[in-house]
Write an enzyme that holds these catalytic residues in place. Sequence first.
Site, mmCIF file in Angstrom:
data_model
loop_
_atom_site.group_PDB
_atom_site.id
_atom_site.type_symbol
_atom_site.label_atom_id
_atom_site.label_comp_id
_atom_site.label_asym_id
_atom_site.label_seq_id
_atom_site.Cartn_x
_atom_site.Cartn_y
_atom_site.Cartn_z
ATOM 1 N N GLU A 433 0.838 -1.186 0.000
ATOM 2 C CA GLU A 433 0.000 0.000 0.000
ATOM 3 C C GLU A 433 0.881 1.247 0.000
ATOM 4 O O GLU A 433 1.765 1.410 0.841
ATOM 5 C CB GLU A 433 -0.882 -0.093 1.255
ATOM 6 C CG GLU A 433 -1.214 1.187 1.929
ATOM 7 C CD GLU A 433 -1.697 0.971 3.373
ATOM 8 O OE1 GLU A 433 -1.537 -0.131 3.947
ATOM 9 O OE2 GLU A 433 -2.230 1.933 3.913
ATOM 10 N N ASP A 506 -0.226 -1.663 6.056
ATOM 11 C CA ASP A 506 0.081 -1.119 7.384
ATOM 12 C C ASP A 506 -0.759 -1.800 8.443
ATOM 13 O O ASP A 506 -1.877 -2.231 8.188
ATOM 14 C CB ASP A 506 -0.217 0.390 7.416
ATOM 15 C CG ASP A 506 0.811 1.176 6.619
ATOM 16 O OD1 ASP A 506 1.870 0.602 6.304
ATOM 17 O OD2 ASP A 506 0.536 2.347 6.306
ATOM 18 N N ASP A 510 -6.656 1.770 8.267
ATOM 19 C CA ASP A 510 -6.639 1.953 6.814
ATOM 20 C C ASP A 510 -6.019 0.751 6.117
ATOM 21 O O ASP A 510 -6.501 0.292 5.087
ATOM 22 C CB ASP A 510 -5.824 3.203 6.449
ATOM 23 C CG ASP A 510 -6.692 4.448 6.498
ATOM 24 O OD1 ASP A 510 -7.920 4.294 6.679
ATOM 25 O OD2 ASP A 510 -6.137 5.556 6.361
#
Length: 642
Positions: A433, A506, A510
Amino acid sequence: MTQVNSPNTPNHQGEYSAADITVLGGLEAVRLRPGMYIGSTDQRGLHHLAYEIIYNSIDESMAGFCRHIQVTIHQDNSVEVVDDGRGIPVEIHPTTGVSALQTVMTTLHAGAKFGGQTYKVSGGLHGVGASVVNALSSWMRVDVRRDGKVYRQEYSRGIPKADVKEIGEAGSIGTTVTFLADKDIFSTTIYDFDVLAERIREMAYLNKGLELSIKDERTGVEKTFYFEGGIASFVRHLNRTRTTLHSLPIYISRSVNGTYVETAVQYNDGFSETTFTFANCINTADGGTHLTGFRTALTRALNDYSRRAKLVKEDDANLTGDDVREGLTSIVSVKLANPQFEGQTKGKLGNAEVKGNVETAVFDGVIQYLDEHPNEARAIVEKCLTSARAREAARKARDLVIRKGALDGSTLPGKLADCSEKDPAGSEIFIVEGDSAGGSAKQGRDRAFQAILPLRGKILNVEKAPPDKMLAHEEIRALVTALGCNIDQQCELSKLRYHRVIIMTDADVDGAHIRTLLLTFFFRHMSNLINEHHLFIAQPPLYRIQAGKEHFWVYSDKEKEEKLKTLSEKKVEIQRYKGLGEMSPEQLWSTTMNPATRTILRVDVEDAVKADETFHKLMSEEVPPRKAFIQAYAKSVRNLDI
Ligand code: 0RA
């Protein structure tokens, strides 16, 4: 034979007959290789024991004689299953000299006949029956209430402790089986209430009018399931947060040539298909003849009706199977005398005659529904026609992309940092990401066999996008191109460019969301990649603990607390890592990417019904429940078992 000191020798002459020796040998074989009979000796295998016993009572209910089944998990993790069926026969068989009850409880693959009736061994996933459960239990007790009496027999590791005894008067009829799984066999003997309750709920859907309860005496929790609508209730439950095209499912229940066919169908305004099939209440995850018959009939009925009702023009093409399956939620459940389960995991129904029988029942039933409900029929047919048009648009889009060389891996996306290894079996790809984490990953990786694909921001929620929109999304196209194996029906794993596809996001909310979006994409459009165990999730650490000259990486809060206890004397410094980008390339390599030191989780679709629920919960539009779930899920990701 010295350990066989049961006082009841079946022929009552103090000798063991050849048949008894086979039985004892059989039970020994079960204890020697339990995995062959129940799949495994972990918690999953443990749960199978309970299911096998419940299946016997379900059989009695399918025969029309049992309305209530009560399951209890006792404090000591022994399990009790009570039913109000006819009671297992206890009379002595004239030739074997053994009671029917004992035969059922101690004979492997018992298909024993009592007075002309066949006691059908119910087919669990492994179809093994009560004797296997008995053999794998340190003790078992069966109470039969019949003819105003209670009869009891007890066993120790499958061996009867005594003959069947009359122990008192009975005011009701039925059977109670209680057993304690053997600690010498199972790695855990502790049941997971939620897992058992979910399976029991499913059985309640599949047997309308049957009441199933489960009580957990360890916690006091109790649940009761009863569905008057059977699988129609099941379909409504699956669609509960979706917008449906008709408020009541199409419900069909008919017997055709000895196959009892039950199906419930309800369309929603989404794009994916959710169909679950069962044979004798066993989930057939790989489909089979009932599914084939169902699909053929549904397509044929919708085409037949839409032409008759002039909803399609004479020279228009027929609706295809894909067109009628977009936004379809359905359950197909068949019950038959001798189900043949095929394939490696026995998840596919093989009985050839079932295809035609289901086709007849479903075609007639769907036609009847459409004729009687013209408004609903029009809504459904229009949805199918829209799907047909979208499919055509998607095909054109795909052709265009393929012509440009985009989906087959011949023109790789610009942002892919490929590895030098060309053999897929020795290569892996990290889907990362964000560009900054992508930068660390590119520097930290071993470029010989590790490729990096950075994705920018949120990827599209494929659950909410029609097929042509999906392929127009740049991040999805980059992903599909890099993997090289194409999607949906065109997906060919032989073309997959990396045998380990690793999602690396992560360790925050999110990151969990992006991971969910990616998992949804894989689940809906490359499910064989999951089934063939190519999909993984990287586990970056949460904290770095510095204690003097030493440092440690820990991967959860619990691990952190445990580590801190061992370091209690020392001065420690704790640093929390939120994003992959916060780690140096070297740190990312050693904690998360280096195969010698990392932990990665393999994504598994265990139970399609549960997976659908999970994805649906994750992706549903109502934001509050989604947020709550993603956070809970983010914390428990180490045990990910979608
Ligand atoms: C075969 C015949 C009969 C009862 C059963 C099977 C039976 C088996 C189980 C296993 C768990 N619960 C059960 N309940 C019933 C009886 C036939 C008769 O009475 O005529």
